[in-house]
Scaffold this motif. Structure first.
Motif, PDB file in Angstrom:
ATOM      1  N   VAL A 120       0.853  -1.188   0.000  1.00 11.94           N
ATOM      2  CA  VAL A 120       0.000   0.000   0.000  1.00 11.94           C
ATOM      3  C   VAL A 120       0.889   1.238   0.000  1.00 11.94           C
ATOM      4  O   VAL A 120       1.755   1.400   0.881  1.00 11.94           O
ATOM      5  CB  VAL A 120      -0.934   0.016   1.233  1.00 11.94           C
ATOM      6  N   GLY A 121       0.661   2.100  -0.999  1.00 15.27           N
ATOM      7  CA  GLY A 121       1.351   3.380  -1.044  1.00 15.27           C
ATOM      8  C   GLY A 121       0.511   4.445  -0.376  1.00 15.27           C
ATOM      9  O   GLY A 121      -0.697   4.543  -0.618  1.00 15.27           O
ATOM     10  N   THR A 122       1.131   5.239   0.487  1.00 15.15           N
ATOM     11  CA  THR A 122       0.405   6.284   1.210  1.00 15.15           C
ATOM     12  C   THR A 122       1.205   7.581   1.176  1.00 15.15           C
ATOM     13  O   THR A 122       2.378   7.607   0.785  1.00 15.15           O
ATOM     14  CB  THR A 122       0.181   5.885   2.681  1.00 15.15           C
ATOM     15  N   TYR A 123       0.563   8.653   1.631  1.00 19.39           N
ATOM     16  CA  TYR A 123       1.287   9.913   1.800  1.00 19.39           C
ATOM     17  C   TYR A 123       2.370   9.767   2.874  1.00 19.39           C
ATOM     18  O   TYR A 123       3.318  10.562   2.925  1.00 19.39           O
ATOM     19  CB  TYR A 123       0.318  11.015   2.211  1.00 19.39           C
ATOM     20  N   GLY A 124       2.237   8.749   3.731  1.00 15.79           N
ATOM     21  CA  GLY A 124       3.202   8.537   4.802  1.00 15.79           C
ATOM     22  C   GLY A 124       4.202   7.447   4.522  1.00 15.79           C
ATOM     23  O   GLY A 124       4.889   6.984   5.436  1.00 15.79           O
ATOM     24  N   GLY A 125       4.268   6.991   3.237  1.00 14.89           N
ATOM     25  CA  GLY A 125       5.279   6.010   2.890  1.00 14.89           C
ATOM     26  C   GLY A 125       4.714   4.711   2.345  1.00 14.89           C
ATOM     27  O   GLY A 125       3.504   4.555   2.132  1.00 14.89           O
ATOM     28  N   LEU A 126       5.615   3.737   2.114  1.00 14.08           N
ATOM     29  CA  LEU A 126       5.251   2.422   1.597  1.00 14.08           C
ATOM     30  C   LEU A 126       4.997   1.480   2.766  1.00 14.08           C
ATOM     31  O   LEU A 126       5.820   1.374   3.690  1.00 14.08           O
ATOM     32  CB  LEU A 126       6.382   1.879   0.720  1.00 14.08           C
ATOM     33  N   LEU A 183       2.590   2.225  -7.589  1.00 12.92           N
ATOM     34  CA  LEU A 183       3.329   0.985  -7.384  1.00 12.92           C
ATOM     35  C   LEU A 183       3.176   0.088  -8.601  1.00 12.92           C
ATOM     36  O   LEU A 183       2.119   0.083  -9.246  1.00 12.92           O
ATOM     37  CB  LEU A 183       2.808   0.247  -6.141  1.00 12.92           C
ATOM     38  N   TYR A 184       4.234  -0.693  -8.883  1.00 11.62           N
ATOM     39  CA  TYR A 184       4.177  -1.640 -10.000  1.00 11.62           C
ATOM     40  C   TYR A 184       5.145  -2.790  -9.740  1.00 11.62           C
ATOM     41  O   TYR A 184       6.285  -2.568  -9.313  1.00 11.62           O
ATOM     42  CB  TYR A 184       4.546  -0.942 -11.316  1.00 11.62           C
ATOM     43  N   THR A 185       4.689  -4.025  -9.985  1.00 11.85           N
ATOM     44  CA  THR A 185       5.538  -5.202  -9.845  1.00 11.85           C
ATOM     45  C   THR A 185       6.006  -5.661 -11.215  1.00 11.85           C
ATOM     46  O   THR A 185       5.177  -5.904 -12.103  1.00 11.85           O
ATOM     47  CB  THR A 185       4.780  -6.348  -9.155  1.00 11.85           C
ATOM     48  N   ASP A 186       7.321  -5.792 -11.397  1.00 13.48           N
ATOM     49  CA  ASP A 186       7.844  -6.189 -12.703  1.00 13.48           C
ATOM     50  C   ASP A 186       7.874  -7.719 -12.845  1.00 13.48           C
ATOM     51  O   ASP A 186       7.471  -8.459 -11.931  1.00 13.48           O
ATOM     52  CB  ASP A 186       9.218  -5.562 -12.960  1.00 13.48           C
ATOM     53  N   LYS A 187       8.363  -8.180 -13.988  1.00 12.04           N
ATOM     54  CA  LYS A 187       8.345  -9.611 -14.290  1.00 12.04           C
ATOM     55  C   LYS A 187       9.249 -10.410 -13.360  1.00 12.04           C
ATOM     56  O   LYS A 187       9.075 -11.626 -13.206  1.00 12.04           O
ATOM     57  CB  LYS A 187       8.767  -9.826 -15.744  1.00 12.04           C
TER      58      LYS A 187
END
Length: 694
Positions: A143-149, A170-174
């Motif tokens: 979860v991405g937030t204004y207060g960090g990951l 956020l994005y997850t690569d291969k």
């Protein structure tokens, strides 16, 4: 007891189309009037069942293709935690997560309830509980937030914090690594060992959005430094910026959304920059903005969200302009019409076409004069009537355009007589009725001009019957009514064609159908015993030499029995008014009517009907406003412009949308699961059985 239920197909195709001529996108708009809770869109998502979700600044909206269901925060603790919706995400197990300005929510679609998760800490509760992005991978829910990951442990509801800097996407690569868009660049987290690799991009500016390419490279939207392409193998970048003097540059440096679509096109939205389409090969941007007076243009200049659904439709969310929907598959027929502030068609009511030797079109409009359309350059030149110029077009109502074997262009007008155009000078010679001159044309209302196989020029007029024109002397000879088989019946001649046997077929709306043999100079007559005089505007000879008549219904001539018969009652071809017929290379007929366009196979009676949802200018077309160009492209004109298409490119949409019951009523009251008096234990779309009292 009254039972009511409503069934709706998810994501019905909508009235939008793409014109390859002017690269014009036509949008369907969804706004407050259609049930949207707020006109500023923050995010768009499609769930596994096909429903489209809109996150707005005042409520969560679910769209089923017909109506919108709105979810808002209430006093009920099972409602959503906040009305400012920032992100929507669906996990592999189909769990739907909603990020808001005040917490994370898990949605239960069967009960229409939300489970709230708070990421707030006591130091900065508002900032740390503002959810910007959600991503699931093999290591859990991030979860991405204004207060960090943060990483969520759903069973306990606890979060583990990985960074304290604001996260935007956020994005997850291969390889399973997590890319994190930060306020000061971009990071790549190896989730296996918890180590970050930080990349400072765009002068240490904020990265707002991450979009992968099919090759695995990344397109990044920034706060105010344009769009960045990142080669993830070599960690090299290329920056695309807005350039004030370059019309092919990015529309805005403040990029808020990027979509890489199924056709390998990149769509970019930004603040005040409209919608941009980027071609990675040419590296040029096309721009789409709101156009005053054009109701099908983009609704607002700031694009805040983009999403491509499973049918290839592009959903465009705007700031204060609601939703714009562009469906490339539904726009089967290209639409060309008058456009405010652009070089375009002079008037939308199109009545006639003619193709020149270069493949360009002459277009007659009923109110805007004559248009010359350069198909390659996509430019229009207009010729209009001027009361101060005797060599201008005789009238702005152009009903017919005919080119004879010498290449001369004759234009028939309503009220302005027959006009011969000088192609070099663009001037016109008018032939008008003069009761003092016996050799003048018999009426100024010219419906059709026709050159037969013997190079006779026939001029069909309203109120004045049929004229034979000698262009060398400039004299007109009217076929005066005789008796019996020497008689032309009707003063209102509205159509004419020649069959392979040397017969002229002459249609009227006051005297039936006349057949004139060019050898014997004799007439035969048809459609005289009707209850009222038929309107015989379409006379068509197909590739087999068969004669077809279009009126209220489609008729075929039986040469052996010398009679016409209604051909079929399928596809509305027994009742719809036929406006035009063309035959494609496969032998199918394309028939414009008062109720759309029909593709019809006369051999097996198969058909396919098309309407405005397919991109037609409207359901009603103008009679005889059609043309098949030498390259096979077809044109149909109507009240709202004209359509252009290649028959072989018109394919049916094979997508079968899922069908759900989306609403259930008892005594006209909507039944919700678990509500007092409701027989539903689950949402109606998940319900397999309902028991009701008698």
């Amino acid at each position: 007891m009254i039972l009511m239920c409503k069934k709706s197909c998810v994501l019905l195709l909508c009235l939008v189309c793409l014109s390859s001529y002017g690269q014009v996108l036509n949008f369907k708009h969804i706004g407050i009037e259609e049930g949207l809770s707020n006109s500023t869109i923050e995010c768009i998502f499609q769930d596994y069942r096909g429903f489209i979700w809109f996150g707005t600044r005042d409520g969560l909206n679910r769209y089923d293709g017909k109506q919108i269901t709105v979810y808002k925060k209430t006093a009920d603790s099972n409602s959503i935690s906040d009305n400012y919706i920032r992100c929507i995400y669906e996990c592999d197990d189909h769990t739907l997560w909603i990020g808001t300005s005040n917490g994370l929510n898990m949605f239960n679609p069967e009960l229409h309830t939300f489970k709230r998760y708070s990421t707030a800490n006591t130091a900065v509760p508002f900032i740390s509980n503002t959810i910007t992005s959600i991503e699931e991978n093999a290591h859990g829910l991030w979860v991405g937030t204004y207060g960090g990951l943060k990483k969520l442990y759903p069973l306990s509801g606890e979060f583990k914090t990985y960074t304290h800097e604001q996260v935007n996407d956020l994005y997850t690569d291969k390889e399973g690594c997590l890319w994190v868009a930060r306020q000061k660049g971009l990071s790549r987290l190896n989730v296996a060992n918890g180590k970050f690799k930080h990349l400072n991009l765009a002068e240490n500016g904020a990265v707002r959005t991450i979009t992968p390419s099919p090759a695995g490279d990344l397109w990044l939207g920034t706060e105010d430094q344009g769009m960045i392409f990142l080669d993830v193998k070599n960690y090299t970048t290329k920056n695309y910026r807005h350039e004030y003097l370059n019309s092919n540059s990015l529309g805005s440096d403040q990029v808020r959304a990027i979509v890489y679509d199924s056709e390998h096109q990149l769509w970019i939205g930004g603040i005040n920059g409209g919608l941009n389409r980027f071609d990675p090969h040419t590296e040029k941007f096309l721009h789409y903005q709101n156009e005053p007076g054009n109701s099908s243009s983009l609704s607002q200049r700031t694009v805040s969200a983009l999403f491509e659904d499973n049918q290839g439709n592009l959903w465009v969310g705007t700031h204060r302009g609601g939703i714009n929907l562009y469906s490339p598959q539904s726009g089967k027929f290209r639409l060309i019409r008058q456009e405010p502030y652009h070089n375009s068609l002079s008037y939308n009511d199109v009545r006639a076409f003619n193709e020149d030797r270069n493949g360009n079109l002459w277009i007659g409009t009923d109110g805007g004069g004559l248009n010359y359309y350069d198909r390659r350059k996509n430019t229009f030149k207009h010729y209009r009537y001027s009361p101060l110029d005797s060599e201008s077009l005789g009238a702005d109502a152009v009903l017919d355009i005919m080119r004879d074997h010498d290449g001369q262009l004759f234009i028939g007008t309503w009220g302005g007589g027959l006009n011969l155009m000088d192609a070099e000078t663009g001037r016109f010679k008018r032939y008008t009725h003069n009761p003092e001159l016996p050799g003048s044309i018999s009426s100024n209302y010219v419906q059709k001009s026709f050159e037969d196989s013997r190079r006779n020029l026939w001029i069909c007029t309203y109120y004045g019957g049929l004229n034979l024109f000698d262009k060398h002397t400039g004299q007109f000879q009217r076929l005066i009514n005789g008796k019996g088989n020497t008689r032309l019946i009707g003063n209102n001649i509205i159509s004419i064609n020649e069959d392979r046997q040397g017969n002229l077929w002459i249609g009227t709306d006051d005297g039936g159908l006349n057949c004139y043999n060019l050898d014997t100079k004799m007439f035969s007559h048809y459609f005289l015993n009707e209850q009222k005089n038929p309107d015989l505007r379409v006379i068509f000879i197909d590739s087999k030499g068969r004669l077809w008549i279009g009126q209220t219904g489609l008729y075929l001539f039986d040469a052996a029995k010398k009679r016409f018969a209604l051909y079929t009652n399928r596809a509305g071809l027994a009742s719809d008014f036929i406006k035009g017929i063309m035959e494609d290379g496969a032998g199918d007929f394309w028939i414009s009517t008062s109720m759309g366009v029909t593709r019809f196979n006369a051999a097996d009676l198969s058909f396919k009907k098309f309407n405005t949802a397919d991109g037609l200018q409207g359901l009603e077309f103008e009679a005889n406003a059609f043309l098949k160009a030498r390259n096979g492209e077809m044109f149909f004109g109507g009240l709202n412009g004209f359509n252009a298409f290649f028959p072989q490119e018109i394919r049916s949409n094979k997508f079968m949308p899922p069908v759900y019951f989306t609403e259930f009523r008892v005594m006209n009251d909507i039944m919700l699961p678990g509500a007092k008096g409701s027989p539903l234990k689950k949402d109606i779309s998940f319900t397999t059985e309902i028991k009701l009292k008698h």
